[in-house]
Design an enzyme around this catalytic site. Structure first.
Site, mmCIF file in Angstrom:
data_model
loop_
_atom_site.group_PDB
_atom_site.id
_atom_site.type_symbol
_atom_site.label_atom_id
_atom_site.label_comp_id
_atom_site.label_asym_id
_atom_site.label_seq_id
_atom_site.Cartn_x
_atom_site.Cartn_y
_atom_site.Cartn_z
ATOM 1 N N ASP A 280 46.267 37.464 36.165
ATOM 2 C CA ASP A 280 46.137 36.120 35.588
ATOM 3 C C ASP A 280 44.748 35.860 35.005
ATOM 4 O O ASP A 280 44.557 34.889 34.265
ATOM 5 C CB ASP A 280 46.475 35.067 36.658
ATOM 6 C CG ASP A 280 47.959 35.070 37.001
ATOM 7 O OD1 ASP A 280 48.779 35.270 36.078
ATOM 8 O OD2 ASP A 280 48.301 34.902 38.180
ATOM 9 N N LEU B 38 34.608 56.239 53.479
ATOM 10 C CA LEU B 38 35.194 54.939 53.116
ATOM 11 C C LEU B 38 36.099 55.143 51.908
ATOM 12 O O LEU B 38 35.736 55.837 50.958
ATOM 13 C CB LEU B 38 34.082 53.943 52.748
ATOM 14 C CG LEU B 38 34.566 52.569 52.269
ATOM 15 C CD1 LEU B 38 35.159 51.762 53.438
ATOM 16 C CD2 LEU B 38 33.418 51.770 51.637
ATOM 17 N N HIS C 3 28.970 37.515 37.591
ATOM 18 C CA HIS C 3 29.774 38.733 37.779
ATOM 19 C C HIS C 3 28.861 39.939 38.022
ATOM 20 O O HIS C 3 29.164 40.799 38.847
ATOM 21 C CB HIS C 3 30.679 38.979 36.566
ATOM 22 C CG HIS C 3 31.695 37.885 36.369
ATOM 23 N ND1 HIS C 3 32.459 37.399 37.401
ATOM 24 C CD2 HIS C 3 32.072 37.179 35.257
ATOM 25 C CE1 HIS C 3 33.259 36.436 36.937
ATOM 26 N NE2 HIS C 3 33.040 36.280 35.644
ATOM 27 N N ASP D 288 35.454 35.904 45.388
ATOM 28 C CA ASP D 288 35.512 34.723 44.527
ATOM 29 C C ASP D 288 34.195 33.941 44.581
ATOM 30 O O ASP D 288 33.498 33.944 45.596
ATOM 31 C CB ASP D 288 36.678 33.829 44.981
ATOM 32 C CG ASP D 288 37.054 32.810 43.928
ATOM 33 O OD1 ASP D 288 36.768 33.047 42.726
ATOM 34 O OD2 ASP D 288 37.631 31.766 44.287
ATOM 35 N N ARG E 95 41.578 33.901 30.955
ATOM 36 C CA ARG E 95 40.233 33.333 30.776
ATOM 37 C C ARG E 95 39.773 33.511 29.322
ATOM 38 O O ARG E 95 40.362 34.292 28.580
ATOM 39 C CB ARG E 95 39.260 34.022 31.733
ATOM 40 C CG ARG E 95 39.609 33.702 33.173
ATOM 41 C CD ARG E 95 38.540 34.151 34.108
ATOM 42 N NE ARG E 95 38.895 33.756 35.463
ATOM 43 C CZ ARG E 95 38.080 33.762 36.485
ATOM 44 N NH1 ARG E 95 36.827 34.134 36.318
ATOM 45 N NH2 ARG E 95 38.485 33.395 37.681
HETATM 46 C C1 IPE Z 1 41.068 35.566 42.306
HETATM 47 O O1 IPE Z 1 40.140 34.618 41.936
HETATM 48 C C2 IPE Z 1 40.866 36.819 41.511
HETATM 49 C C3 IPE Z 1 39.629 37.553 41.767
HETATM 50 C C4 IPE Z 1 38.734 37.262 42.680
HETATM 51 C C5 IPE Z 1 39.446 38.711 40.961
HETATM 52 P P1 IPE Z 1 40.479 33.494 40.871
HETATM 53 O O2 IPE Z 1 39.253 32.700 40.719
HETATM 54 O O3 IPE Z 1 41.049 34.111 39.648
HETATM 55 O O4 IPE Z 1 41.642 32.687 41.610
HETATM 56 P P2 IPE Z 1 42.102 31.178 41.443
HETATM 57 O O5 IPE Z 1 42.358 30.950 39.979
HETATM 58 O O6 IPE Z 1 40.991 30.296 41.950
HETATM 59 O O7 IPE Z 1 43.337 31.059 42.286
HETATM 60 C C1 IPE Z 2 35.662 35.892 40.939
HETATM 61 O O1 IPE Z 2 34.772 34.902 40.592
HETATM 62 C C2 IPE Z 2 35.621 37.064 39.983
HETATM 63 C C3 IPE Z 2 36.749 37.087 39.037
HETATM 64 C C4 IPE Z 2 37.798 36.320 39.095
HETATM 65 C C5 IPE Z 2 36.667 38.060 37.970
HETATM 66 P P1 IPE Z 2 35.175 33.740 39.596
HETATM 67 O O2 IPE Z 2 34.885 34.177 38.197
HETATM 68 O O3 IPE Z 2 36.581 33.319 39.828
HETATM 69 O O4 IPE Z 2 34.168 32.634 40.035
HETATM 70 P P2 IPE Z 2 34.505 31.085 40.224
HETATM 71 O O5 IPE Z 2 35.655 30.980 41.173
HETATM 72 O O6 IPE Z 2 34.834 30.536 38.873
HETATM 73 O O7 IPE Z 2 33.249 30.525 40.797
HETATM 74 MG MG MG Z 3 37.431 31.982 41.092
#
Ligand code: IPE
Ligand code: IPE
Ligand code: MG
Length: 246
Positions: free
Chosen positions: A71, A135, A41, A24, A75
């Site tokens: 979920d 791995l 990303h 995250d 986005r």
């Molecule tokens: C969890 O991160 C999903 C991934 C890292 C792929 P999110 O950013 O979607 O989770 P929330 O919304 O903060 O709980």
């Molecule tokens: C995690 O990073 C990757 C995915 C959920 C695809 P985020 O996109 O959730 O990044 P933040 O949490 O908004 O910084």
């Molecule tokens: Mg996130």
């Protein structure tokens, strides 16, 4: 009740560690640099390559990473499209490296909602890396632990409930993946301290490790710190600590 043998984790296989990572913080990492989220990303893919290369050096034999949650479909359409394209391209470009590094790649989650070119890239990456033994890299895409458990429950038609092993096998089947050992250590980068519907069954006794480091910045030294912290923990699995067990 006294225990004469040390407790062993349920559903574990082999001696290596199973580490799971909620990768995250990509979006915030990019925003802090005035760049589009998609850039974060892309930097996240580089971080994953780095961590997959370092993982075996830390005794990790199974690494499950959260790349796209069920979920995350909520986005903006442009971000979802960018992620799907990035996943497809990354699979294509990383396959050779995985083969060279003896890495087996599996994608965990639903496939019926993914774009066809991505499904084809998944199938060919899994086939090309099937003999990897150093791995096992499992990438969760369109993944929801709760949805998986609900679908697994719907598959069970016997009058008696399934054993843990039987349920784990059905769960793996609904996520189109072979059964993996239980998670030993679950890491979340990006500062949030929640599970966001990741591996809820498999992490029943996982040690949790949260770090404020944004995923694109997470490196081999950070992984080493997380594993070192894990090795200091006392896992009891509901039993007594070794010293008290007698
Ligand atoms: C969890 O991160 C999903 C991934 C890292 C792929 P999110 O950013 O979607 O989770 P929330 O919304 O903060 O709980
Ligand atoms: C995690 O990073 C990757 C995915 C959920 C695809 P985020 O996109 O959730 O990044 P933040 O949490 O908004 O910084
Ligand atoms: Mg996130």
């Amino acid at each position: 009740m006294a225990q004469s043998t040390s407790p062993s984790p349920p559903l574990s296989q082999g001696t290596g560690l199973h580490v799971a990572i909620i990768m995250d913080g990509n979006g915030r990492w990019a925003a802090a640099r005035g760049r589009p989220r998609a850039m974060g990303h892309a930097a996240g893919v580089t971080a994953l390559r780095r961590i997959a290369e370092a993982a075996p050096l830390h005794g990790i034999t199974t690494l499950t990473v959260y790349a796209f949650s069920a979920d995350n479909w909520n986005r903006p359409r442009s971000e979802v499209a960018a992620l799907m394209t990035l996943l497809r391209r990354s699979l294509a470009t990383e396959v050779d490296r995985c083969v060279r590094n003896d890495v087996r790649l599996s994608i965990v989650g639903r496939r019926d909602r993914l774009p066809n070119p991505l499904v084809r890239a998944i199938e060919s990456a899994e086939e090309a890396t099937a003999s990897g033994r150093r791995l096992w890299l499992r990438v969760a895409v369109d993944y929801s632990a709760r949805d998986s458990m609900a679908r697994a429950a719907a598959c069970w038609s016997q009058p008696l409930p399934p054993t843990r092993e039987e349920f784990a096998a059905i769960l793996a089947a609904v996520d189109a993946s072979p059964v993996a050992p239980d998670v030993d250590l679950l890491i979340r980068t990006g500062g949030e301290q929640r599970l966001s519907d990741f591996l809820l069954w498999e992490s029943a006794y996982a040690e949790l490790y949260f770090t404020p480091r944004m995923w694109p910045d997470f490196d081999a030294a950070d992984l080493g710190r997380a594993v070192a912290e894990y090795r200091r923990r006392d896992r009891r699995f509901g039993a007594l600590p070794q010293a008290a067990a007698g």
